[in-house]
Design a protein around this motif. Structure first.
Motif, short mmCIF file in Angstrom:
data_model
loop_
_atom_site.label_atom_id
_atom_site.label_comp_id
_atom_site.label_asym_id
_atom_site.label_seq_id
_atom_site.Cartn_x
_atom_site.Cartn_y
_atom_site.Cartn_z
N ASP A 1 0.81 -1.22 0.00
CA ASP A 1 0.00 0.00 0.00
C ASP A 1 0.84 1.26 0.00
O ASP A 1 0.49 2.24 -0.65
CB ASP A 1 -0.94 0.04 1.21
N ASP B 1 3.82 1.63 -1.24
CA ASP B 1 4.76 1.67 -2.36
C ASP B 1 4.12 1.99 -3.70
O ASP B 1 4.78 1.89 -4.73
CB ASP B 1 5.46 0.32 -2.49
N VAL B 2 2.85 2.38 -3.72
CA VAL B 2 2.17 2.59 -4.99
C VAL B 2 1.57 3.98 -5.06
O VAL B 2 1.33 4.64 -4.05
CB VAL B 2 1.05 1.55 -5.21
N ASN B 3 1.32 4.41 -6.28
CA ASN B 3 0.64 5.67 -6.51
C ASN B 3 -0.83 5.54 -6.12
O ASN B 3 -1.38 4.44 -6.13
CB ASN B 3 0.74 6.07 -7.99
N ALA B 4 -1.47 6.66 -5.88
CA ALA B 4 -2.87 6.65 -5.45
C ALA B 4 -3.76 5.93 -6.46
O ALA B 4 -4.64 5.15 -6.08
CB ALA B 4 -3.36 8.07 -5.21
N TYR B 5 -3.56 6.16 -7.75
CA TYR B 5 -4.43 5.53 -8.75
C TYR B 5 -4.30 4.02 -8.74
O TYR B 5 -5.24 3.31 -9.08
CB TYR B 5 -4.17 6.09 -10.16
N GLU B 6 -3.14 3.51 -8.32
CA GLU B 6 -2.94 2.07 -8.29
C GLU B 6 -3.68 1.38 -7.15
O GLU B 6 -3.76 0.16 -7.11
CB GLU B 6 -1.45 1.74 -8.19
N ARG B 7 -4.23 2.14 -6.23
CA ARG B 7 -5.03 1.58 -5.14
C ARG B 7 -6.52 1.60 -5.48
O ARG B 7 -7.32 1.03 -4.77
CB ARG B 7 -4.78 2.36 -3.85
#
Length: 152
Positions: free
Chosen positions: A6, A8-14
């Motif tokens: 959670d 390690d990712v950009n917001a859109y990737e969540r």
């Protein structure tokens, strides 16, 4: 439940849409490669599994069960018959109609492919325990039904 992913990712990737689209793409590629390794198309696989589950079917009924236009099912059946996996015979109740059934070779292939598909699925879902897999499947089926069948 949070994990290290959670952070390690950009917001859109969540986002749910992104995740569904990305996982859909990954599983589609994996599934296509799996079927190709067994020298099957998605349509051929659907026919084999459907005949395995429902037994012999009329061509028109079979087309409906696998959601293929009745005119297009002929090419799928021709390919499967050419490999000795299905046989078409006159319907006993109406000799003008054709019934499609798995051959012994087709039944054996369905078993092999079903076992291999279960292993493939286990690999794809390895990050989830059995309860999580069941919950995911339930949620996905409910979401799918809401778009295919309309609101509950």
């Amino acid at each position: 439940m949070s994990n290290s992913y959670d952070g390690d990712v950009n917001a859109y990737e969540r986002g749910t849409g992104f995740l569904l689209a990305r996982l859909g793409s990954l599983t589609a590629r994996s599934w296509t490669a799996f079927l190709a390794a067994h020298d099957l198309t998605q349509g051929q696989y659907a026919v084999l599994v459907t005949l395995g589950e429902h037994g012999p079917q009329g061509q028109r009924r079979l087309a409906g069960l696998v959601a293929v236009d009745a005119r297009n099912i002929v090419a799928v059946l021709d390919a499967l018959a050419g490999r000795g996996l299905v046989e078409r015979r006159p319907d006993e109740a109406d000799r003008r109609r054709r019934t499609v059934a798995l051959t012994e070779r087709g039944k054996a292939l369905v078993t092999v492919v079903a076992d291999a598909a279960a292993e493939e699925q286990d690999g794809f879902l390895r990050a989830l325990d059995q309860a999580e897999r069941a919950q995911l499947n339930l949620l996905l089926r409910r979401l799918y039904a809401s778009h295919v069948d309309g609101p509950a």
